[in-house]
Design an enzyme around this catalytic site. Structure first.
Site, short mmCIF file in Angstrom:
data_model
loop_
_atom_site.label_atom_id
_atom_site.label_comp_id
_atom_site.label_asym_id
_atom_site.label_seq_id
_atom_site.Cartn_x
_atom_site.Cartn_y
_atom_site.Cartn_z
N ASP A 1 35.51 124.10 39.95
CA ASP A 1 34.45 124.86 39.27
C ASP A 1 34.83 126.34 39.32
O ASP A 1 35.95 126.69 38.95
CB ASP A 1 33.10 124.55 39.94
N HIS B 1 31.38 116.18 36.90
CA HIS B 1 31.84 117.52 37.25
C HIS B 1 32.27 117.67 38.70
O HIS B 1 33.13 118.50 39.01
CB HIS B 1 30.72 118.52 36.95
#
Length: 331
Positions: A101, A301
């Site tokens: 991320d 994610h």
């Protein structure tokens, strides 16, 4: 082998809390938003077992690390400076750096700016993105009804107020909502849009499921951290997106020259962002020593948490190939 140990080090003018495990060549593990060192809990053990010194800091603005008040204290140059200083604080000359991320741009740019310090880079979810011709926020989608979530994060205090109302709900909703276990989205619907006046968490399911990779204790840990620190530190990273673009102008066109590995889930919303398909397909043009791009089926994610074993195994393989037999790593 027992779990990670914890300490605080001085780096780049701040105190940084780190979790570390194992001995051998150092691997830094940089988390993203809204996370902490804890997001690497599985890899700390796996890397230690494989003969590496795994170090997962609470990044600037998070957990037990310092959170400067000034918004402009969270640029990529500050964040890269933090990890360069961390290598020195650990008594090392070099390390491999991994990031997920927001930690991924830190890792990619650490490798870009200081290849003498970072001999290899692993990016999860977010690929290396070369500097574009215009400030990034000018390209982010917005309509009369909604704005891209990174634009929603720009105004100080707005997202903080929403997220801090119930940190546990915030963390749980984000972890589940962006995972591969969340309901499949309409492929024709825009990605990452927040209704004007509607809030980021407006569509959070109730009750929120617990996928098999996430436990109540995991949520308790994250929620406890953000209940104590708030979300401002992490959100300030987003408030420097255009400032980063300005500061990195001397490196326009530069390539990441060290050996690299990229991993993402095929259900990661980042992969669905506009233009990402072409960027990922052509990543080797900007990262010439990219050894592999791994796309994990069914993964969302939270790559290293959702697919802990797959990610750990790929990291160990990359690290062993990078270091070679001379480093006396465990088999």
């Amino acid at each position: 082998m027992s779990g990670p140990t914890h300490r605080t080090v001085q780096t780049n003018g701040i105190r940084m809390h780190i979790a570390e495990q194992g001995s051998g060549p150092t691997v830094l593990l940089c988390h993203g938003f809204p996370e902490s060192w804890y997001s690497w809990r599985h890899q700390l053990k796996a890397l230690a077992d494989a003969g590496f010194h795994a170090v997962a800091p609470d990044m600037r603005g998070y957990g037990g690390s310092d959170a400067p008040q000034a918004i402009d204290g969270y640029t990529l140059l500050h964040l890269v400076g933090d990890v360069v200083g961390l290598v020195e604080a650990l008594g090392d000359k070099q390390a491999v750096i991994a990031g997920h991320d927001w930690g991924a741009p830190v890792a990619w740019h650490a490798a870009l700016l200081r290849p003498d310090v970072f001999r290899g880079v692993i990016g999860l979810s977010v690929p290396y993105r070369p500097r574009g011709p215009v400030a990034p926020t000018t390209l982010m989608p917005q309509t009369d009804e909604a704005v891209f979530y990174q634009l929603y994060f720009q105004a100080p205090g707005v997202a903080e107020t929403e997220f801090e109302r119930d940190p546990r709900l915030t963390v749980h909703a984000m972890l589940f909502g962006a995972s591969g276990d969340a309901p499949r989205r309409d492929p024709n619907a825009p990605v990452g849009m927040v209704p004007r006046g509607g809030g980021f968490l407006r569509n959070a399911m109730s009750p929120l499921p617990l996928p098999k990779w996430l436990t109540k204790d995991d949520i308790d840990f994250y929620a406890g951290e953000f209940a104590r620190t708030g979300f401002r530190g992490g959100l300030n990273w987003y408030r420097n997106i255009d400032r980063n673009w300005e500061l990195l102008s001397p490196f326009h066109g530069a390539k990441v020259t060290v050996p690299a590995l990229y991993m993402a889930g095929d259900r990661d919303l980042v992969v669905a962002f506009r233009g990402m398909d072409q960027l990922i397909a052509n990543l080797k043009n900007f990262v010439p020593q990219l050894s592999q791009t791994i796309i994990l089926p069914g993964c969302g994610h939270w790559t290293q948490q959702e697919r802990a074993d797959d990610v750990s195994n790929a990291m160990v393989k990359f690290l062993r190939e990078l270091h070679g037999p001379g480093d006396n790593l465990r088999s």
